[in-house]
Write an enzyme that holds these catalytic residues in place. Structure first.
Site, mmCIF file in Angstrom:
data_model
loop_
_atom_site.group_PDB
_atom_site.id
_atom_site.type_symbol
_atom_site.label_atom_id
_atom_site.label_comp_id
_atom_site.label_asym_id
_atom_site.label_seq_id
_atom_site.Cartn_x
_atom_site.Cartn_y
_atom_site.Cartn_z
ATOM 1 N N LYS A 225 10.495 14.485 6.089
ATOM 2 C CA LYS A 225 9.763 15.244 5.068
ATOM 3 C C LYS A 225 9.350 14.325 3.905
ATOM 4 C CE LYS A 225 12.282 19.544 6.169
ATOM 5 N NZ LYS A 225 13.087 20.654 5.590
ATOM 6 N N HIS B 145 13.135 17.768 9.226
ATOM 7 C CA HIS B 145 12.980 18.994 10.017
ATOM 8 C C HIS B 145 13.255 18.687 11.471
ATOM 9 C CE1 HIS B 145 11.294 22.620 11.824
ATOM 10 N NE2 HIS B 145 10.709 21.825 12.693
ATOM 11 N N GLU C 121 5.750 23.870 17.942
ATOM 12 C CA GLU C 121 5.519 22.956 16.819
ATOM 13 C C GLU C 121 4.806 21.678 17.279
ATOM 14 O OE1 GLU C 121 9.464 22.596 15.175
ATOM 15 O OE2 GLU C 121 9.461 24.681 14.474
ATOM 16 N N TYR D 86 5.692 26.890 9.339
ATOM 17 C CA TYR D 86 6.794 27.650 8.738
ATOM 18 C C TYR D 86 6.517 29.155 8.719
ATOM 19 C CZ TYR D 86 9.425 23.527 7.138
ATOM 20 O OH TYR D 86 10.189 22.383 7.072
ATOM 21 N N ASN E 233 15.825 18.343 1.757
ATOM 22 C CA ASN E 233 16.844 18.020 2.769
ATOM 23 C C ASN E 233 16.346 17.077 3.866
ATOM 24 O OD1 ASN E 233 15.311 19.819 4.184
ATOM 25 N ND2 ASN E 233 16.943 21.316 4.530
HETATM 26 P P1 IDP Z 1 16.375 24.185 8.934
HETATM 27 O O1 IDP Z 1 15.385 23.188 8.378
HETATM 28 O O2 IDP Z 1 17.777 23.662 8.883
HETATM 29 O O3 IDP Z 1 15.989 24.699 10.302
HETATM 30 P P2 IDP Z 1 15.482 26.759 7.902
HETATM 31 O O4 IDP Z 1 16.374 27.904 7.616
HETATM 32 O O5 IDP Z 1 14.595 26.827 9.094
HETATM 33 O O6 IDP Z 1 16.391 25.433 7.950
HETATM 34 O O7 IDP Z 1 14.607 26.531 6.590
HETATM 35 C C1 IDP Z 1 13.483 25.682 6.639
HETATM 36 C C2 IDP Z 1 13.474 24.814 5.425
HETATM 37 O O8 IDP Z 1 13.231 25.618 4.274
HETATM 38 C C3 IDP Z 1 14.780 24.098 5.099
HETATM 39 O O9 IDP Z 1 14.953 22.906 5.834
HETATM 40 C C4 IDP Z 1 14.596 23.809 3.623
HETATM 41 O O10 IDP Z 1 13.708 22.695 3.420
HETATM 42 C C5 IDP Z 1 13.893 25.060 3.150
HETATM 43 N N1 IDP Z 1 14.834 26.055 2.636
HETATM 44 C C6 IDP Z 1 15.615 26.891 3.359
HETATM 45 N N2 IDP Z 1 16.357 27.678 2.566
HETATM 46 C C7 IDP Z 1 16.033 27.304 1.282
HETATM 47 C C8 IDP Z 1 16.470 27.745 0.000
HETATM 48 O O11 IDP Z 1 17.302 28.650 -0.133
HETATM 49 N N3 IDP Z 1 15.899 27.116 -1.082
HETATM 50 C C9 IDP Z 1 14.966 26.123 -0.955
HETATM 51 N N4 IDP Z 1 14.524 25.693 0.235
HETATM 52 C C10 IDP Z 1 15.054 26.269 1.344
HETATM 53 MG MG MG Z 2 14.303 25.811 10.872
#
Ligand code: IDP
Ligand code: MG
Length: 135
Positions: A9, A116, A127, A49, A113
């Site tokens: 990312k 992805h 995707e 997304y 984080n």
């Molecule tokens: P993942 O990336 O571990 O699969 P997902 O639940 O699919 O997690 O969420 C997609 C992305 O959305 C996360 O990687 C993160 O970048 C962002 N995200 C998820 N939950 C939050 C939140 O509570 N606050 C801010 N960003 C979030």
């Molecule tokens: Mg995800």
């Protein structure tokens, strides 16, 4: 070969961590089958997304993923590749991600984080189709 989509990312590119992330993936025994450094546009981010549309963090997420270039990759392995990647990447919230994982070692905020990884074989194919329609 079994494949999945991985994105370093914008925070990973900005922090200069792409090399370390690719190194971890390669050391595990997986293969980079395709890669493109690109600034993801809002429309593509919305498709990628789509499952999160309407959630409280959705706007922040789209702003984040589109803010600067990301390294989008197809990664291949001998099987369960999406799962292997998700294990390497670690929990969504880096504060809870195990040491030894990418997020556990290198990140601290959920909104930044680093990586992805597709969450199922079906998501992986969907995707890959968005980012590499010619593969
Ligand atoms: P993942 O990336 O571990 O699969 P997902 O639940 O699919 O997690 O969420 C997609 C992305 O959305 C996360 O990687 C993160 O970048 C962002 N995200 C998820 N939950 C939050 C939140 O509570 N606050 C801010 N960003 C979030
Ligand atoms: Mg995800």
């Amino acid at each position: 070969m079994d494949r999945t989509l991985v994105i370093c990312k914008p925070d990973a590119v900005e922090r200069g961590l792409v090399g370390q992330i690719v190194d971890r993936i390669e050391r595990k025994g997986l293969k980079i089958a395709a890669a493109e450094l690109r600034t993801i546009d809002k429309e593509t981010a919305g498709r990628h997304y789509a499952e999160h549309d309407g959630k409280p963090f959705y706007d922040e997420l789209v702003t984040f993923i589109t803010r600067s270039p990301a390294l989008v990759m197809v990664v291949e392995g001998p099987g369960d590749t999406f799962k292997v990647l998700r294990t390497l990447i670690g929990a969504t919230n880096p504060k809870e991600a195990a040491p030894g994982t990418i997020r556990g070692d290198l990140a601290i905020e959920t909104g930044e984080n680093l990586v992805h990884g597709s969450d199922s074989p079906e998501s992986a194919e969907r995707e890959i189709g968005i980012f590499f329609p010619n593969l």
